[in-house]
Design a protein around this motif. Structure first.
Motif, short mmCIF file in Angstrom:
data_model
loop_
_atom_site.label_atom_id
_atom_site.label_comp_id
_atom_site.label_asym_id
_atom_site.label_seq_id
_atom_site.Cartn_x
_atom_site.Cartn_y
_atom_site.Cartn_z
N ASN A 1 36.35 44.00 47.59
CA ASN A 1 36.03 42.75 48.30
C ASN A 1 35.75 41.62 47.32
N LEU A 2 35.03 41.92 46.23
CA LEU A 2 34.78 40.91 45.21
C LEU A 2 36.08 40.49 44.54
N LEU A 3 36.95 41.45 44.28
CA LEU A 3 38.26 41.16 43.71
C LEU A 3 39.04 40.22 44.62
N ASP A 4 39.02 40.50 45.92
CA ASP A 4 39.75 39.66 46.87
C ASP A 4 39.16 38.25 46.96
N SER A 5 37.84 38.14 46.82
CA SER A 5 37.21 36.81 46.81
C SER A 5 37.71 36.01 45.61
N GLY A 6 37.81 36.68 44.46
CA GLY A 6 38.34 36.01 43.27
C GLY A 6 39.79 35.60 43.44
N ASP B 1 49.80 40.17 44.68
CA ASP B 1 50.03 41.61 44.76
C ASP B 1 49.95 42.24 43.38
N TYR B 2 50.54 41.59 42.39
CA TYR B 2 50.53 42.11 41.02
C TYR B 2 49.10 42.20 40.48
N ILE B 3 48.34 41.12 40.63
CA ILE B 3 46.97 41.11 40.11
C ILE B 3 46.09 42.10 40.85
N ARG B 4 46.26 42.16 42.18
CA ARG B 4 45.41 43.05 42.99
C ARG B 4 45.65 44.52 42.63
N ARG B 5 46.91 44.89 42.43
CA ARG B 5 47.21 46.27 42.05
C ARG B 5 46.58 46.62 40.71
N LYS B 6 46.63 45.71 39.77
CA LYS B 6 46.02 45.96 38.46
C LYS B 6 44.50 46.06 38.59
N GLY B 7 43.90 45.18 39.39
CA GLY B 7 42.45 45.19 39.57
C GLY B 7 41.98 46.46 40.26
N THR C 1 43.46 49.34 40.25
CA THR C 1 43.63 50.45 39.31
C THR C 1 42.46 50.49 38.33
N GLN C 2 42.04 49.33 37.87
CA GLN C 2 40.91 49.27 36.94
C GLN C 2 39.65 49.80 37.60
N ILE C 3 39.42 49.43 38.85
CA ILE C 3 38.26 49.92 39.60
C ILE C 3 38.33 51.44 39.74
N ARG C 4 39.50 51.95 40.09
CA ARG C 4 39.67 53.40 40.25
C ARG C 4 39.35 54.15 38.96
N ILE C 5 39.87 53.65 37.85
CA ILE C 5 39.65 54.32 36.56
C ILE C 5 38.15 54.39 36.24
N ARG D 1 38.03 28.82 34.96
CA ARG D 1 37.50 28.46 36.28
C ARG D 1 37.25 29.70 37.13
N LEU D 2 38.09 30.70 36.98
CA LEU D 2 37.89 31.95 37.71
C LEU D 2 36.62 32.65 37.25
N TYR D 3 36.37 32.63 35.96
CA TYR D 3 35.14 33.24 35.43
C TYR D 3 33.91 32.50 35.92
N GLU D 4 33.96 31.18 35.93
CA GLU D 4 32.82 30.39 36.43
C GLU D 4 32.59 30.66 37.91
N PHE D 5 33.68 30.83 38.67
CA PHE D 5 33.54 31.19 40.08
C PHE D 5 32.87 32.56 40.22
N ALA D 6 33.26 33.51 39.37
CA ALA D 6 32.68 34.86 39.43
C ALA D 6 31.17 34.82 39.17
N LEU D 7 30.74 33.99 38.22
CA LEU D 7 29.31 33.87 37.94
C LEU D 7 28.56 33.32 39.15
N GLU D 8 29.13 32.32 39.79
CA GLU D 8 28.52 31.74 40.98
C GLU D 8 28.50 32.74 42.14
N LEU D 9 29.60 33.47 42.29
CA LEU D 9 29.70 34.46 43.35
C LEU D 9 28.65 35.55 43.17
N MET D 10 28.48 36.05 41.96
CA MET D 10 27.51 37.12 41.72
C MET D 10 26.09 36.64 41.94
#
Length: 239
Positions: free
Chosen positions: A28-33, A65-71, A73-77, A217-226
């Protein structure tokens, strides 16, 4: 063969519950990003109605789709590695020798979906520094995931409850989160000092977001989101 299978056998129902709560929350956090990235990507590429249409479709059907699949996979690992660490915990700490060996065996698979490595020139002088940062990120992520998955409270129904069970106060949770974010800070600083290290071939789906401004900008968004997520969790909201 992958050392972190897509479906991992978890016979203990409480451990399986924790695994699924954390997995769904991280996705869900990945999808928000990804939603945030979509907004800024389309905005930056909409000088005409045609370009806006193209940007929307390119993002929705290729880039996301490309980014989500990679993300995912990273979560699964990370989560699968954390499950394998459960039988090697003493005094709430993973046996460091086992953790070292686990990271050593599975890091190549993790690195293959790590953006900081996948989109960096392998011959650039900062490559070794980025590999170290990636390895540390992976290690700390396993440690944090193991703590949540190892919660034995039977009455937990929400991920927010799970987080509060392991970290009783917002300050303690923020401290744990900062351990991961400090490593990300190092990665971002490393890139901003060496923008010439970014190497995304034209045929890669992510070529169109090679401009570093998107990542910053994505990183700054992640900080605000968390920060917002922690506020909700520690005011007693359940989700």
């Amino acid at each position: 063969m992958s050392s972190n299978p897509l479906i991992i056998d978890i016979p203990d129902p409480i451990i399986k519950r924790n695994y699924n709560l954390i997995r769904h929350y991280l996705i869900n956090l990945l999808d928000s990003g990804l939603d945030f990235l979509r907004r800024i990507y389309v905005k930056e590429n909409s000088d005409s109605s045609f370009l806006e249409f193209t940007a929307n479709n390119y993002y929705d059907y290729i880039l996301k789709d490309y980014i989500r699949r990679k993300g995912k996979t990273q979560i699964r690992i990370v989560l699968n590695s954390a499950v394998e660490c459960l039988n090697h915990i003493e005094d709430d700490l993973i046996d460091p020798d086992f953790l070292d060996e686990k990271v050593k065996k599975t890091f190549a698979e993790y690195a293959n979906v790590d953006w900081s490595l996948k989109h960096t020139s392998s011959s650039h002088p900062i490559r070794s520094e980025l590999e170290l940062i990636s390895r540390l990120t992976y290690r700390i992520s396993i440690i944090q995931a193991t703590r949540f998955i190892n919660c034995n409270e039977p009455d937990v129904k929400f991920v927010s409850e799970l987080i509060r069970k392991k970290y009783a106060t917002k300050e303690l949770c923020q401290e744990a989160l900062d351990a991961v974010l400090s490593i990300f800070d190092q990665m971002i600083d490393c890139f901003e000092r060496n923008l010439d290290a970014i190497n995304i071939p034209f045929y890669k789906p992510t070529w169109n977001i090679r401009d570093w401004k998107y990542m910053r900008r994505l990183y700054e968004f992640a900080l605000e989101l968390m920060d917002n997520e922690l506020s909700k969790i520690y005011t007693g909201e359940n989700f």
